[in-house]
Design an enzyme around this catalytic site. Structure first.
Site, short mmCIF file in Angstrom:
data_model
loop_
_atom_site.label_atom_id
_atom_site.label_comp_id
_atom_site.label_asym_id
_atom_site.label_seq_id
_atom_site.Cartn_x
_atom_site.Cartn_y
_atom_site.Cartn_z
N ASP A 137 0.84 -1.20 0.00
CA ASP A 137 0.00 0.00 0.00
C ASP A 137 0.87 1.24 0.00
OD1 ASP A 137 -2.92 1.17 0.83
OD2 ASP A 137 -1.32 2.26 1.86
N TYR B 210 2.47 10.05 -0.10
CA TYR B 210 3.59 9.51 0.67
C TYR B 210 4.93 9.85 0.03
CZ TYR B 210 0.03 6.47 2.84
OH TYR B 210 -1.08 5.97 3.49
N LYS C 140 -3.10 5.72 -3.73
CA LYS C 140 -4.19 6.65 -3.42
C LYS C 140 -3.90 7.99 -4.07
CE LYS C 140 -3.91 4.72 1.23
NZ LYS C 140 -2.47 4.41 1.14
N HIS D 262 -7.90 9.44 -1.40
CA HIS D 262 -7.19 9.40 -0.12
C HIS D 262 -8.01 10.02 1.01
CE1 HIS D 262 -2.83 9.35 1.58
NE2 HIS D 262 -3.70 8.95 2.46
#
Length: 276
Positions: free
Chosen positions: A47, A52, A77, A108
């Site tokens: 994931d 990120y 996401k 997200h």
């Protein structure tokens, strides 16, 4: 995995592993090594997210693993909202990850003040129809948000990834998910301020009874409550320790004692305000 299915079939037919590896707050420079350890350990759900900043490292790890693309369930996401921006975000994620499709793509956060999460969801539904993603879902959506996207587009989310741990177990949301055939995926399964959770008598007693760590107990509780779980770590020993949560089972009494830790209070962001 003791007495549990190892996967869940989502409503669109994609099969997601029950236990995966999260990459939140892992720097891109560290993500390749961490994901390589996870894949070597046995994790097959990875994931990540645009937000990120580590999709390129995750992609490098997948390429270096020697695993066929269909052996790894890859989730990302999108942070942006608006139909066109979501499509552009998907294309950019595919390029960074070095793949022609995602197994699961999530909005997200709902970011409700922008007023665009319905059209953003439609972009995911269309991408699924085109084969760019195998499954479409959301993250941090409440019942209100889930109801609206289904009502206005005719398509329900296949999965909702939310904060979920013994201190914040979201029973009402999980019941809604079950009724609407939406899979529940837990982020922050060890609690964001996890040290306190590991000192809870119910968690410590279960750990001692099964010769396990409190972290393994918290992860196992999440699994036995029906959730997909994605713990993260950059430490190889911890990555392997988390994986061992698959190899034992809590009793009904232990599960109930851990259920009682629920405070109903979020430790992470509020979906009503994050990203607005």
């Amino acid at each position: 995995m003791s007495e549990l299915s190892t996967s869940i079939t989502l409503t669109g037919g994609a099969v997601i592993p029950r236990f995966g590896f999260g990459t939140f707050k892992i720097e891109d420079g560290d993500s390749q090594a961490a994901v390589e350890v996870a894949l070597a350990t046995g994790y097959r759900l990875i994931d990540t997210a645009t937000g990120y900043g580590n999709e390129e490292g995750v992609g490098r790890a997948l390429a270096a693993s020697g695993l066929a693309r269909d052996e790894v369930f890859l989730t990302s996401k999108v942070w942006d909202h608006g139909y066109d921006d979501v499509r552009k975000g998907l294309e950019a994620s595919l390029e960074r990850l070095g793949t022609d499709h995602l197994d699961l793509y999530l909005l997200h956060w709902p970011r409700p003040s922008l007023g665009k999460y319905v059209e953003s969801w439609q972009a995911l539904v269309d991408a699924r129809a085109e084969g760019l993603i195998r499954a479409a879902g959301v993250s941090n959506f409440t019942v209100e948000h889930l109801d609206r996207i289904e009502t206005e587009t005719g398509a329900a989310a296949e999965l909702n990834q939310v904060e979920l741990h013994p201190y914040f177990s979201q029973p009402e949301l999980r019941a809604y998910h079950a009724e609407h055939l939406i899979a529940t995926e837990s982020w922050g399964p060890l609690a964001l301020r996890g040290g306190g959770l590991f000192d809870e008598p119910a968690v410590k007693a279960a750990a001692e009874a099964h010769d396990r760590t409190p972290a393994q107990v918290a992860l196992r509780w999440n699994l036995q409550r029906g959730n997909v779980v994605i713990p993260k770590s950059v430490t190889p020993d911890r990555i392997r320790e988390n994986w061992a949560a698959l190899d034992f089972a809590l009793t009904d009494e232990e599960l109930t004692a851990i259920d009682a830790l629920d405070t109903g209070v979020r430790q992470g962001g509020d979906p009503a305000v994050v990203g607005n």
